[in-house]
Design an enzyme around this catalytic site. Structure first.
Site, PDB file in Angstrom:
ATOM      1  N   ASP A 240       1.122  -1.214   0.012  1.00 23.87           N
ATOM      2  CA  ASP A 240       0.215  -0.169   0.352  1.00 23.87           C
ATOM      3  C   ASP A 240       1.478   1.312   0.067  1.00 23.87           C
ATOM      4  OD1 ASP A 240      -2.935   1.660   0.415  1.00 23.87           O
ATOM      5  OD2 ASP A 240      -1.826   1.572   2.424  1.00 23.87           O
ATOM      6  N   GLU A 302       1.682  -0.399  -5.256  1.00 25.65           N
ATOM      7  CA  GLU A 302       0.128   0.471  -4.831  1.00 25.65           C
ATOM      8  C   GLU A 302       0.823   1.816  -5.664  1.00 25.65           C
ATOM      9  OE1 GLU A 302      -2.996   2.732  -3.959  1.00 25.65           O
ATOM     10  OE2 GLU A 302      -1.475   2.561  -2.172  1.00 25.65           O
TER      11      GLU A 302
HETATM   12  C1  NAG Z   1      -1.440   5.717  -2.447  1.00 24.09           C
HETATM   13  C2  NAG Z   1      -2.651   5.999  -0.535  1.00 24.09           C
HETATM   14  O1  NAG Z   1      -3.239   6.802  -0.038  1.00 24.09           O
HETATM   15  N1  NAG Z   1      -2.395   4.836   0.005  1.00 24.09           N
HETATM   16  C3  NAG Z   1      -2.717   4.402   1.038  1.00 24.09           C
HETATM   17  C4  NAG Z   1      -1.971   4.766   2.149  1.00 24.09           C
HETATM   18  O2  NAG Z   1      -2.589   4.762   3.610  1.00 24.09           O
HETATM   19  C5  NAG Z   1      -3.836   5.400   3.901  1.00 24.09           C
HETATM   20  C6  NAG Z   1      -4.367   5.490   4.837  1.00 24.09           C
HETATM   21  O3  NAG Z   1      -4.718   3.989   5.295  1.00 24.09           O
HETATM   22  C7  NAG Z   1      -4.751   3.811   2.525  1.00 24.09           C
HETATM   23  O4  NAG Z   1      -6.320   4.957   3.004  1.00 24.09           O
HETATM   24  C8  NAG Z   1      -4.085   4.447   1.280  1.00 24.09           C
HETATM   25  O5  NAG Z   1      -5.159   3.219   0.374  1.00 24.09           O
END
Ligand code: NAG
Ligand code: NAG
Length: 578
Positions: A240, A302
């Site tokens: 993530d 991601e």
């Molecule tokens: C790109 C992004 O926002 N990725 C994640 C990282 O953490 C946040 C907060 O927990 C997530 O909501 C996101 O999907």
């Protein structure tokens, strides 16, 4: 008795197929995979509490196998205060009781294996929950063993030169945050902790403190958590928000851009808080750790990138020693993405230039569903079939999201009191949050769409489940779901669709996208993006053709492309007739 020449030829053919078989055996499974993202709250509710759970996933493995998926990626199901629905983790080595137990997870893994489906977990490395034992300890004083596990800062004097009005809004005891960095979810990215008389950094909610990845103990602890799941048998991880692991050590201000965001804060360019090079060292070490396990475990990222050159880095460039499958978010989510042959010709062609296998994505839990983004309100299902064709016949691994193969639509709440996603609560009405793409899976036309026995589901079931559901669509030969099944079955078995290079034909046609996957028996894919009268140009595929799949059954009768016409939004997949 075969002649010597014939026996030699036979032997040669045999050794060739042995080579092909050896090659197929050596090709890692993920290279051709269809990976299916499951949002665990919304897939299947086995205990009737209105929230999905792990047993609910296990119960639906037959469906996933019938669809043809190779792996499921489960969004976080670890213990969590659920401030950001699981992306705030308070223990990386357990299952949140609302989703089940570790025993349920092991059972899911076992049953999935019987269905030839691998399990990929989400790994959130950018931050923990503020309820994680590591943070509780870290926040308790400046000199505890975990004092340096998060990003702590004294702040600066509120009257220091250069302090912005934005920083001043977050003053404590004469101190303000050290810079203008903003939380993605609104306000300063720095939160004051009286016990330490210091600020900590959080890119997301204040309940999601960022880990200090410059501390080697943090890396060891996180790798340990990953090994915990690898040892149990997971096939890999989806990482993530991977680009945000490191922040600028000098904490320089991000440049301000004109205007304000949905939360009313100044717009910033994330120059010093995103995409810092140190993250690549961590990923290389992570890849080496994961590669020690047998069975081609995979790291998926991601990776929202500006362009395709940026994506290259996540593979580790030519060394390819980082992620095997960084997500290409440009084709489906690029800022100019629209339902247009020219857009897809350009971005799909770009996608082929990366050093490893591309991974194409059109849907996930953070964005409105592609059927709505690319639909026109009248031909949405036809257009969704065109998108499915691009996803599943490009040279790429494919990522899909629960409900996308059904044509589930985005059901964004219309009243603030119905919103569950915190970002929609703080950002209302400019930002309505991500509930719309997280509604319960639609299995049947019956109560709660077969998702739950409980009429109070955590998000309302979309009323269109009367027609948009697994049961109904499996029975309809022309459904979107059956188009997905057809394409997935085809890409599994057809050598051109598995490994053939991808070349684009007729590069100027504004309405029709045509590409070929090269092989001894090449495959040509044609998709009509328009309503403008225009025939297939002569000579694209010469001679007689055999239809492998077509959205319009009448096309399958044609024996040549010459003179043929594609119905609006039709997709047609052909190979030379033998
Ligand atoms: C790109 C992004 O926002 N990725 C994640 C990282 O953490 C946040 C907060 O927990 C997530 O909501 C996101 O999907
Ligand atoms: C694409 O569809 C339109 C109808 O919307 C049709 O007129 C046109 O001929 C089709 N294009 C091709 C190349 O078949």
């Amino acid at each position: 008795m075969p002649s010597l020449a014939r026996r030699l030829a036979l032997g040669f053919a045999l050794s060739l197929s042995a080579v092909a078989a050896a090659h197929a055996a050596a090709a890692p499974w993920w290279k051709h995979a269809v990976i299916y993202e499951i949002y665990p709250r919304s897939f299947g509710d086995s205990n009737g509490d209105g929230v999905g759970d792990l047993r609910g996933i296990t119960q639906h493995l037959d469906y996933l196998q019938k669809l043809g998926v190779d792996a499921i990626w489960i969004a976080p199901m670890y213990p969590s205060p659920q401030v950001d629905f699981g992306y705030d983790i308070s223990n990386y080595e357990a299952v949140d009781p609302q989703y089940g137990s570790l025993a349920d997870f092991d059972a899911l893994l076992r049953e999935a294996g019987k269905h030839h489906i691998r399990v990929i977990l989400d790994m959130v490395l950018n931050h923990t929950s503020d309820k994680h034992a590591w943070f509780v300890e870290s926040a308790s004083s400046r000199d505890n063993p975990k004092a340096d596990w998060y990003v702590w800062n004294d702040g600066i004097d509120a009257n220091a030169p250069g302090v912005t009005p934005f920083q001043k809004r977050f003053e404590h005891d004469g101190k303000v945050p050290p810079n203008n960095w903003e939380s993605v979810f609104g306000g300063s990215a720095w939160e004051w902790v009286p016990a330490r008389r210091q600020f900590y950094y959080h890119r997301f909610y204040r309940q999601q403190p960022d880990l200090n990845w410059r501390n080697p103990a943090v890396e060891q602890a996180m790798f340990g958590a990953m090994r915990f799941w690898l040892d149990r048998g997971v096939a890999g991880f989806r990482l993530d928000a991977i680009s945000t692991l490191f922040e600028d050590p000098r904490l320089r201000n991000d440049p301000e851009l004109p205007g304000t965001n949905a939360q009313g804060d100044p717009n910033l360019q994330s120059k010093y808080s995103d995409n810092l090079p140190e993250v690549h060292d961590v990923i290389r070490r992570m890849r080496a750790m994961v590669d020690k396990y047998p069975g081609h475990r995979v790291l998926i990222g991601e990776t929202y990138t500006r362009d395709i050159a940026d994506l290259d880095k996540w593979y580790g460039g030519a060394r390819r020693d980082e992620l095997q499958l960084p997500m290409n978010m440009l084709v489906g989510f690029g800022s100019h993405a629209r339902f247009d042959a020219g857009w897809f010709r350009k971005t799909l062609e770009d996608s082929q230039t990366v050093p490893g296998q591309p991974l194409i994505v059109f849907d996930n839990h953070d964005n409105p569903r592609s059927i709505d983004r690319f639909g026109d309100g009248r031909h949405d299902v036809q257009r969704a079939k065109a998108i499915a064709t691009l996803l599943l016949t490009s040279r790429a691994a494919a990522l899909t999201y629960y409900g996308a193969p059904l044509g589930m639509t985005t059901a964004t709440p219309t009243r603030k009191e119905d919103v569950r996603d915190p970002i929609g609560i703080t950002g209302w009405p400019k930002e309505k949050g991500r509930d719309g793409e997280r509604t319960p899976m639609q299995w049947t036309p019956g109560p709660q769409a077969g998702f739950s026995s409980n009429p109070r589901t955590w998000l309302p079931v979309n009323p269109n489940h009367a027609t948009v559901n697994v049961q109904t669509e499996l029975a309809e030969p022309g459904s979107l779901l059956n188009w997905y099944r057809t394409l997935i079955a085809l890409r599994r078995t057809n050598p051109a669709l598995r490994d053939g290079a991808m070349s684009f034909l007729d590069r100027t046609d504004p309405d029709v996208l045509v590409y070929r996957r090269e092989a001894a028996a090449p495959v040509t894919v044609l998709v009509n993006f328009s309503g403008e009268p225009q025939r297939i140009k002569a000579g694209i595929v010469q001679g007689a053709v055999h239809t492998l799949a077509a959205t319009d059954p009448a096309l399958a009768k044609a024996t040549t492309l010459d003179g043929a016409t594609l119905p609006p939004y039709a997709a047609w997949i052909v190979t030379p007739a033998r």
